[in-house]
Design an enzyme around this catalytic site. Structure first.
Site, short mmCIF file in Angstrom:
data_model
loop_
_atom_site.label_atom_id
_atom_site.label_comp_id
_atom_site.label_asym_id
_atom_site.label_seq_id
_atom_site.Cartn_x
_atom_site.Cartn_y
_atom_site.Cartn_z
N ASN A 20 31.20 -52.99 -53.10
CA ASN A 20 30.36 -51.94 -52.48
C ASN A 20 31.12 -50.65 -52.19
OD1 ASN A 20 31.59 -53.70 -50.41
ND2 ASN A 20 30.68 -52.24 -48.99
N SER A 23 38.30 -40.11 -43.29
CA SER A 23 38.91 -41.17 -42.48
C SER A 23 38.13 -42.48 -42.50
CB SER A 23 39.06 -40.69 -41.03
OG SER A 23 37.80 -40.40 -40.49
N GLY A 24 36.95 -42.48 -43.09
CA GLY A 24 36.17 -43.71 -43.18
C GLY A 24 36.60 -44.57 -44.34
N CYS A 67 25.15 -48.23 -52.18
CA CYS A 67 25.78 -49.40 -52.82
C CYS A 67 24.75 -50.46 -53.19
CB CYS A 67 26.88 -49.98 -51.94
SG CYS A 67 26.34 -50.58 -50.33
#
Lengths: 353, 353, 353, 353
Positions: free
Chosen positions: A320, A10-11, A154
């Site tokens: 990112n 869900s992120g 990232c």
């Protein structure tokens, strides 16, 4: 058709995995888990995916439920917080799954580094040893044979892509290496917090973690491997006013009188046949720009020599969430499953402007 | 009430001078010139100033018309392009005006530097000698007595404010000094161009002039004066996605084992009683942020020591149009006219969020 | 020097009150309360105010502590949530303070409207009767004599400023009045939430509360007073990608064949001698823009007639935190304390770009 | 593999055509023309496309060179300015090409409309008659058989998608229809100009063309066709602070007592089996948001009924360069070439956040 699961979907990273895999020709997402959205359609967390999935989020409370919840898939992406992923990895391996772990829990090789940077004693040194650090431009052969890939941070990715080709050639003074990163707001994830609140974040340009950021440990580990010596990097990330993008600007001094062409050759050799790295040089834009890779898995890499000062600037720009997270995770997955490295990713031409 | 003129008042710097002086208690703008907008009210160029001025732009085509057009004022701001301002300054001095020149034409002291950085032979070495470089935190006494002040470049200002206090104390390795600047779109001025077009500039993070940016000459000149030796700085500006702000992030290595407290004292001593410098440290925001000075003449200065690496990061955040241009120009004007340094500027509390 | 208190001073509206009053020539803030930041300096909540205040936030848990905590001030600003302010107002009046209430709790005149729009029975009808709705362009005489001013909602303010002059003249079809508002992220306050998270909010353009937004009740109340009849407005706010600003675009059909000049006269007459309203027309920008009032208490008002359709568009642009909240609150305070209406506000020239 | 040409390929619409077609499975771009960039690689104009094309821009100075320059392709996209495209269309048809014209020159059916809205007498009424207006959700059958498709304006597209299903059912008062559009900066094209300069455009919210915008003619033409009567729409576009997106908010009054379900059914029926329209309703986001379609060919459509007022709000959100220009152009091309409607477009999952 391969089947994969996304644990912690869900992120923002989970959302990008879903976006990419929605149109991957050879892979489908058969399970996506979320505690917050359990039982809801995936578009509840990712409204732009309405229409792309009929899938509902499943609940997964602990590693022991993994087998039951995730079931019979070929590979699992773990998009969980640090220290949580830690205990899911052994269980996933145990039940025979290939794993791409997007947390930091298996990125570092030296046990002591977990104490220094993450404040815990790593409980699974054996598994750690088998984990492969997931930057395909550096380690594609190992990734192909890996059961467990530790997907990179990232800001580590952009920094590594900028510096390693030149460092590996011995062109720069490794005792004086500065990395200054500019990163977008999505890096901090989907959970609201004060510093990421729109009125606080938009229009900002500010350093953070300036006394030491965890991602530097990944960069130093890779530099150690490619130069054969210890390297300490002066590393500082900055929050700037954009949603996506990680731009690494690395600075050092040239060890000898090299021409710009020599530098360019070092990059060209290193990134030969790497489908997602573009070496940027000359017109129309002489240096990398995060805007040129927005929404895609591409990295722009470039450099500048300031002869007057004897300094080299090395740049890499990535999205990112893509080349810095979900994009490279799918690239790793492709290698692990024996698929073409760019399968499902080459469609994602950068969106600009 | 003092009377001033602004030559070249239709650009962003001219607009900010007008904004500030619209409410300055002791100074009024009696002349504003613009070739493009000649004959039009000032709000044609600056729509937000509608209601604050009844003034119309005058035309001024060459230095010989200066006396006639500008008339009987106490001080003139020259907000003209480089090389154009060059010939207005001698004429303005000749007719007895105090001058704040916002171009680069009188900032550098060494004649050869004009050849290197701006590509021309400076025709007025005598005047150059009398010009005072306009950073009041460093040169307030000289500015008070000056007839001509060369207003600094915005990225030079942020870089100087960040580094000089520490460099002057001998705390850093001057052979390894990196400055990475992040700057907003207004820096390039009001004239539309491709790289500043909204779809091109919004969402960007990219270096520019990475092989050598002119503002470094100002920084090196000041460092030379404060350290007594030649210094070459590895300097790289970056365009980021905001309208205003210049954030300088400077990196070097500590020359000896100094504590964070020692560093803080160096800044505190240097900026004691400087009304527009705020030293930022600890909660709630440990480092400078351009957002905290938006629209004002304030500078935030701060630092971080990474003990593991022996590195110091030095930061300064300013509004490039204010402390980096029009704000400091008014601060210089105040000193030149014998007014309180912060007159008309202290009202301008930063707008945040 | 008058002394004031700000109850609930850690939010964005509280922060703007502190910013304005930091340089108000005749008023000083002697008390600021915050439960979250109690005991901390005000710059903990408002980092840009570092250096402007030595004040620490006080704790205030309930109305009974008001007298003790706020003490001997001339006026109190209540910047509290709806329904909380409700019970502070009577207590503040009881101890003899003048009150500017920034909540919605005393804005509406009809008791039944509280049930409809806010879901509660108003417990203080007597006080409600005495409250004056705080738009000085409409009610300055009443405000001068008021003990309690109910500060308007930001979207109500822009909508009222756009429409009332024309409606009051009977120029528009009140049965067909549409208001479409575009508003910045700061409107929702300082508390982080999902929809206001930077990655969610930046780049968005979306309607909200499209089936009925509370601010319309304020607009309809004012229209009723100025037209002598009931008016129902089709009102829809939109979240757009900016921090500050409320732009109301109102549309209706002309009741008779009026010229643009007639419309302009209606506005000019209505806003004659109103220091903070600018009527925008013709070059260089024919219509209001929130950018032109950023950081200030000014409102831009304008209009357009589409003769082909018989339609009039009425626009007003304000800074939602200033003319839409803290700015107008200070303007109201000035009137209540017998100070010039623009005291402390005229310095705040809009910041643009 | 079909072969297509893009005439005028250096602008934003041309760039998006190139982006989409770079990964279209059945179509390749064999010619791209640009006068400004003639002889240069396409990545000179579109830096993000570096690596996707080996193509160089060709020069094309007038319609007579079309055959020679464009050569043997199946279809040509004309991405030229209004009035320029006008004369290319007949020539392209003459040499047997299918044409998607992205200008306004063939969108309107009534000859007199060109005089009213574009100020010229249309020289090719015969060709005009054959042109099909290119909104596939309304006219897919005609498009399939068309030799010439007139690609719609972006603000017309969002307005049409929002209103036509409800208007066609007779649910709204066509004498009182308001459309308020919010649009991103890319709409005005790649050529720098003052209002689109980043410092001028970022942070803005302002109406433009408020006395009559050309796109309304397209909307009224379609409404006329679907309702059988003349309709005049009160239409006003607004520049808001984002790069991409066109959000149409349309308002009218309900003609009878219809339920929300009735309205939903009208939309659902109209857009049944339309692959690029998503009807948005309920959790998690009740209304369309341009953010949800960013970079894709999807449209979000939704509505709200304000029962108290008897008003309906109708919304549609699109990416102005995609569903509003290049995306729908490729969708039209697919239909014209007999390919699946969504070929090459379904990969373009929206990028959010």
């Amino acid at each position: 058709m391969y089947r994969v699961a996304i644990v912690g979907a869900s992120g923002y990273t989970g959302g990008e995995l879903l976006r990419i895999l929605a149109v991957h020709p050879q892979v489908e997402v058969s399970v996506a888990t979320s505690r917050e959205y359990a039982g809801k359609f995936v578009y509840y967390a990712h409204p732009h995916l309405r229409g792309f999935y009929k899938l509902k989020f499943k609940k997964l409370d602990n590693p022991d439920q993994l087998s039951e919840v995730v079931g019979d898939v070929d590979l699992v992406f773990l998009a969980l917080p640090h220290k949580v992923s830690l205990h899911y990895v052994p269980k996933a391996l145990e039940i025979g799954l290939k794993v791409v772990d997007l947390s930091a829990d298996y990125r570092l090789k030296r046990l002591e580094d977990y104490k220094i940077w993450y404040g815990y004693e790593h409980p699974y040194p054996d598994i750690l040893e088998k984990a492969v650090y997931g930057i395909p431009e550096l380690y594609s052969e190992k990734i192909k044979g890996a059961q467990l890939v530790a997907n990179p941070g990232c800001n580590a990715s952009s920094s590594i892509l900028a510096t390693v080709p030149v460092a590996a050639e011995g062109l720069i003074d490794l005792d004086h290496l500065v990395v200054d990163v500019k990163v977008g707001s999505s890096e901090a994830g989907a959970k609201p917090y004060r510093g990421g609140h729109h009125p606080e974040r938009e229009g900002t340009a500010r350093p953070y973690d300036a006394s030491g950021h965890r991602h530097v440990a990944e960069l130093e580990q890779v530099l150690r491997e490619f130069t054969g010596r210890d390297v300490k990097v002066a590393f500082t990330p900055h929050a700037v006013s954009m949603i996506r993008g990680s731009l690494a600007s690395a600075y050092s001094w040239l060890t000898r009188d090299v021409s710009e062409l020599d530098v360019q050759r070092a990059y060209a050799k290193f990134y030969a046949k790497k489908p997602f790295v573009k070496i940027v040089r000359g017109a129309p834009m002489p240096y990398p720009d995060v805007k040129n890779v927005y929404g895609s898995n591409y990295a722009e890499v470039g450099f500048a020599v300031d002869k007057r000062v004897g300094r080299i600037a090395m740049f890499a720009a990535i999205d990112n969430l893509m080349k810095g997270a979900a994009g490279v995770a799918v690239q790793n997955m492709n290698l692990m499953l024996g698929l073409p490295e760019d399968e499902g990713l080459k469609y994602l031409v950068p969106v600009r402007p």
